[in-house]
Design a protein around this motif. Structure first.
Motif, PDB file in Angstrom:
ATOM      1  N   TYR A 150     -15.793 -10.131 -41.351  1.00  0.00           N
ATOM      2  CA  TYR A 150     -15.462  -8.896 -41.892  1.00  0.00           C
ATOM      3  C   TYR A 150     -15.983  -7.856 -41.439  1.00  0.00           C
ATOM      4  O   TYR A 150     -14.972  -7.549 -40.501  1.00  0.00           O
TER       5      TYR A 150
ATOM      6  N   VAL B 281      -8.253  -4.308 -43.407  1.00  0.00           N
ATOM      7  CA  VAL B 281      -8.447  -5.750 -42.654  1.00  0.00           C
ATOM      8  C   VAL B 281      -7.539  -6.765 -43.291  1.00  0.00           C
ATOM      9  O   VAL B 281      -7.604  -6.633 -44.613  1.00  0.00           O
ATOM     10  N   MET B 282      -6.832  -7.716 -42.370  1.00  0.00           N
ATOM     11  CA  MET B 282      -5.960  -8.477 -43.233  1.00  0.00           C
ATOM     12  C   MET B 282      -5.902 -10.293 -42.976  1.00  0.00           C
ATOM     13  O   MET B 282      -6.769 -10.444 -41.483  1.00  0.00           O
TER      14      MET B 282
ATOM     15  N   ASN C  54      -6.433  -7.814 -37.833  1.00  0.00           N
ATOM     16  CA  ASN C  54      -6.464  -8.975 -38.451  1.00  0.00           C
ATOM     17  C   ASN C  54      -6.564  -9.928 -37.661  1.00  0.00           C
ATOM     18  O   ASN C  54      -7.184  -9.194 -35.706  1.00  0.00           O
TER      19      ASN C  54
ATOM     20  N   LYS D 212       3.668  -5.731 -38.233  1.00  0.00           N
ATOM     21  CA  LYS D 212       2.791  -6.601 -37.881  1.00  0.00           C
ATOM     22  C   LYS D 212       3.054  -7.566 -36.187  1.00  0.00           C
ATOM     23  O   LYS D 212       3.746  -7.873 -36.042  1.00  0.00           O
TER      24      LYS D 212
ATOM     25  N   HIS E 247      -2.946  -8.351 -35.044  1.00  0.00           N
ATOM     26  CA  HIS E 247      -3.371  -9.611 -34.932  1.00  0.00           C
ATOM     27  C   HIS E 247      -4.623  -9.429 -33.421  1.00  0.00           C
ATOM     28  O   HIS E 247      -3.130  -9.478 -32.248  1.00  0.00           O
TER      29      HIS E 247
ATOM     30  N   THR F  51      -0.456  -3.227 -38.608  1.00  0.00           N
ATOM     31  CA  THR F  51      -1.393  -4.858 -38.257  1.00  0.00           C
ATOM     32  C   THR F  51      -1.097  -4.851 -37.140  1.00  0.00           C
ATOM     33  O   THR F  51       0.291  -5.594 -36.795  1.00  0.00           O
TER      34      THR F  51
ATOM     35  N   ALA G 136      -2.097 -12.061 -45.287  1.00  0.00           N
ATOM     36  CA  ALA G 136      -1.676 -12.446 -44.217  1.00  0.00           C
ATOM     37  C   ALA G 136      -0.342 -12.967 -44.376  1.00  0.00           C
ATOM     38  O   ALA G 136      -0.661 -14.498 -45.466  1.00  0.00           O
TER      39      ALA G 136
END
Length: 327
Positions: free
Chosen positions: A210, A222-223, A201, A139, A168, A166, A6
């Motif tokens: 994870y 996955v970040m 993320n 993102k 979060h 992505t 990230a």
């Protein structure tokens, strides 16, 4: 299954990207954001935040580095996306997730999640300014104050031509407080994504996190951010599990070698009074996983002179690894 490092403002710079990708398991990095206002920026700005552009757009170990832009003016964002591609960025990312108040006050980052039409216009302008073979990624967070506009934002971004999104799994108001709401991402996969891949993320600190994140979010990719700073071999550990291989986690002695490398780089790139900053910052993350990092942090936290820091590092290594081994 890909693992991305990230972008973390003030933390994951070029030297940290180089160190972490040397450990292995990371498929891609993203730079700290290049702040775009209303004009085309000179090449030196891009090179300062992404020196990898001068080396094929990859870290020394060969991991691609996407260049991230942050701004709210579609024309300027498009122009600078085009310039990033011209300078050799293997991909360009845009930041609609930063929660920092100073960024949000200037209409950057997560505050734009309340303006999906503007987000769409920005992504369209960026996509049109770049060669088709250069990926454009985005993102975001679940939302600004809540996640009520998540699907609206996803539709805006996917229809504009982004290759990846992505997410979060927290809102701006959630900040970085646990938990991350990975399950909120799952609904996104039921949208018309126009081929865009979704990446999860947030709050992944262990291999167990994870796998749970993947299960809850329905994402293959996955970040990782703070989790990789706390456990530099986290991505490598996960990849070994995926392959069914036995894995021995990185011992502190190996992590300390990375800490030493960071310190040596800081001696070359930082003013003497700032040399200890990156070292203390990273130990602040490493101490979450390594007891020895907590001990080292306590020993250096009040030191400012490079020679004092060097002495403390050497002393820590002698105390930890030069003791006679038990029979």
């Amino acid at each position: 299954m890909k693992i991305h490092l990230a972008p973390m403002e003030g933390v994951v710079n070029a030297r940290m990207r180089a160190l972490l990708t040397t450990v292995g398991g990371i498929d891609r990095c993203v730079t700290e954001f290049v702040r775009v206002t209303d004009r085309l920026l000179p090449a030196k700005v891009f090179h300062r935040l992404c020196p990898e552009l001068l080396d094929g757009g990859t870290t020394p170990s060969g991991t691609p580095v996407y260049l991230q832009l942050l701004g709210s003016e579609p024309g300027a964002m498009g122009d600078n996306a085009g310039r990033a591609a011209e300078l050799g960025a293997p991909g360009v990312d845009t930041n609609f997730g930063c929660p920092a108040k100073c960024v949000n006050r200037h209409r950057g980052g997560s505050i734009l999640l309340d303006e999906p039409d503007l987000i769409h216009a920005i992504v369209v302008a960026m996509r049109q300014s770049m060669p088709s073979e250069v990926p454009l990624t985005v993102k975001i967070r679940l939302g600004y104050q809540d996640h009520s506009r998540l699907l609206e934002n996803i539709d805006a971004i996917a229809s504009a031509g982004a290759a990846e999104i992505t997410i979060h799994a927290r809102t701006r108001d959630d900040g970085y407080k646990p938990p991350a709401f990975w399950d909120k991402i799952a609904a996104v996969h039921r949208r018309q994504l126009n081929g865009a891949n979704i990446i999860a993320n947030g709050e992944v600190w262990t291999p167990e996190h994870y796998w749970q994140c993947r299960q809850d979010s329905h994402c293959d990719d996955v970040m990782l951010g703070r989790g990789l700073l706390a456990r530099p071999d986290l991505a490598r550990h996960i990849k070994a599990q995926q392959a069914g291989d036995h894995y021995q986690p990185m011992p502190w002695e190996d992590a300390l070698d990375l800490v030493d490398s960071l310190f040596e780089n800081s001696l070359l790139t930082c003013a003497p009074r700032h040399v200890g900053g990156p070292l203390k910052q990273w130990l602040g993350y490493l101490r979450r996983h390594y007891q020895e990092a907590d001990q080292l942090f306590a020993a250096i936290k009040r030191l400012t002179q490079p020679e004092d820091l060097h002495t403390a590092l050497a002393q820590h290594r002698r105390q930890g690894f030069d003791r006679p081994r038990a029979a």
